[in-house]
Enzyme design. Structure first.
Site, PDB file in Angstrom:
ATOM      1  N   LYS A 166     -31.202  39.643 -42.281  1.00 36.95           N
ATOM      2  CA  LYS A 166     -32.003  40.301 -43.316  1.00 36.95           C
ATOM      3  C   LYS A 166     -33.472  40.108 -42.953  1.00 36.95           C
ATOM      4  O   LYS A 166     -33.927  38.979 -42.766  1.00 36.95           O
ATOM      5  CB  LYS A 166     -31.706  39.698 -44.686  1.00 36.95           C
ATOM      6  CG  LYS A 166     -32.493  40.354 -45.815  1.00 36.95           C
ATOM      7  CD  LYS A 166     -32.206  39.698 -47.162  1.00 36.95           C
ATOM      8  CE  LYS A 166     -33.021  40.379 -48.253  1.00 36.95           C
ATOM      9  NZ  LYS A 166     -32.885  39.711 -49.563  1.00 36.95           N
ATOM     10  N   TYR A 176     -31.825  35.098 -43.083  1.00 36.37           N
ATOM     11  CA  TYR A 176     -32.987  35.753 -43.678  1.00 36.37           C
ATOM     12  C   TYR A 176     -34.224  35.448 -42.839  1.00 36.37           C
ATOM     13  O   TYR A 176     -34.674  34.304 -42.763  1.00 36.37           O
ATOM     14  CB  TYR A 176     -33.166  35.224 -45.102  1.00 36.37           C
ATOM     15  CG  TYR A 176     -34.046  36.057 -46.009  1.00 36.37           C
ATOM     16  CD1 TYR A 176     -34.730  37.178 -45.565  1.00 36.37           C
ATOM     17  CD2 TYR A 176     -34.185  35.705 -47.348  1.00 36.37           C
ATOM     18  CE1 TYR A 176     -35.520  37.927 -46.416  1.00 36.37           C
ATOM     19  CE2 TYR A 176     -34.972  36.453 -48.222  1.00 36.37           C
ATOM     20  CZ  TYR A 176     -35.636  37.564 -47.747  1.00 36.37           C
ATOM     21  OH  TYR A 176     -36.420  38.298 -48.603  1.00 36.37           O
TER      22      TYR A 176
END
Length: 313
Positions: free
Chosen positions: A168, A143
């Site tokens: 992400k 992330y």
């Protein structure tokens, strides 16, 4: 890079990615029965995957024991119908501990949150995520946000790491994302996954789709799955009329409402779940509840969103 089953299952998303809120009882303790009902409802509504105990699920507020219990409950409720991805974060040692708890609970993958507080050099970040990926057999999605922002070269290094299957993006720098996608495509040909992880990702998904990013998290799916599904279908089929109708009439006003309070990316979503009839409790400190007026505005927005769906029929 591994061709893990998780990556294969997410290549062509059948619906939005579901990030359930974590349910608490009146005394603030974990309410697993309500949590299971929330997860079950999302899967039955058409979620392509369940991301348990991540940002919307208040990962930061859960003890390791609560975390494992929630992941185990999500795995039980999905029953293999869709993959379950669990959060993992903090420093390397704790991230590894959460990863192993998630693996023991039956999760299909990990969403690796940024390290706690520190602003690290690229080589330190790469080492952190490589050690996390090596700690379990679970595929890892990294992330990017806040203090974990990567150069294209670092993402190439991540993509070359066994067990790391995707990135992400919660930063929103489209120039950087284009350079990342180009570098990985050039240096590590394969099926590395990319996700739009901005809050209310629908608002920016047209731009991300232009980069080839089709996967996105949907907090709206938690409390208005009908709206989130209609938007997802419209994107997939090129129905720009519906996309623009929902952006203009629902998503933009929702984003503007969300911007009126700190922590509303979680607290307002949780209020929305309660408005739809499932008492998932309040957020835990340090987050705080939305004002009564903002909850009323949210209720009106949900009604407006459903009215827009009726207009499209």
């Amino acid at each position: 890079m591994t061709s893990a089953p998780l990556a294969a299952r997410l290549q062509v998303p059948s619906g939005p990615l579901f990030f359930p809120v974590t349910a608490y009882g009146p005394d603030g303790s974990l309410d697993l029965d309500t949590y299971r009902a929330h997860v079950r409802g999302g899967v039955e509504a058409g979620a392509a995957a369940v991301f348990a105990c991540c940002g919307t699920g208040e990962f930061h507020a859960l003890t390791p024991e609560e975390f494992e219990a929630c992941v185990r409950a999500a795995v039980a409720e999905t029953a293999g119908r869709v993959p379950v991805v669990a959060g993992a974060g903090y420093g390397t040692a704790l991230a590894v501990r959460y990863a192993r708890l998630a693996e023991a609970a039956g999760a299909d993958g990990l969403l690796a949150m940024p390290p706690y507080l520190v602003v690290a050099a690229q080589e330190g970040l790469l080492r952190h995520y490589r050690e996390l990926a090596a700690a379990t057999s679970l595929p890892v999605i990294v992330y990017q946000r806040d203090n974990a922002v990567f150069t294209p070269e670092t993402v190439v290094g991540l993509a070359r790491t066994e067990g790391i299957v995707g990135l992400k993006d919660g930063l929103g720098d489209l120039d950087l994302m284009q350079r990342i996608v180009s570098a990985v495509r050039t240096e590590v040909p394969g099926d590395f996954l990319y996700f739009n992880g901005l809050p209310t990702a629908e608002q920016t998904q047209l731009a991300y789709r232009a980069l080839g990013v089709t996967l996105y998290s949907s907090a709206v799916f938690c409390f208005a799955p009908e709206i989130a599904l209609a938007f997802h279908r419209a994107l997939a089929t090129g129905d720009d009329t519906t996309v623009h109708r929902l952006l203009d009439g629902f998503y933009r006003p929702f984003v503007e409402l969300r911007a009126q309070g700190r922590g509303y990316a979680v607290a307002l979503v949780k209020a929305g779940v309660r408005l739809r009839g499932l008492d998932v409790g309040e957020v835990r400190p340090p987050l705080s509840e939305p004002s009564e007026d903002h909850v009323k505005q949210l209720a009106q927005l949900i009604e407006r969103g459903h009215a827009l769906l009726e207009e499209a029929r």
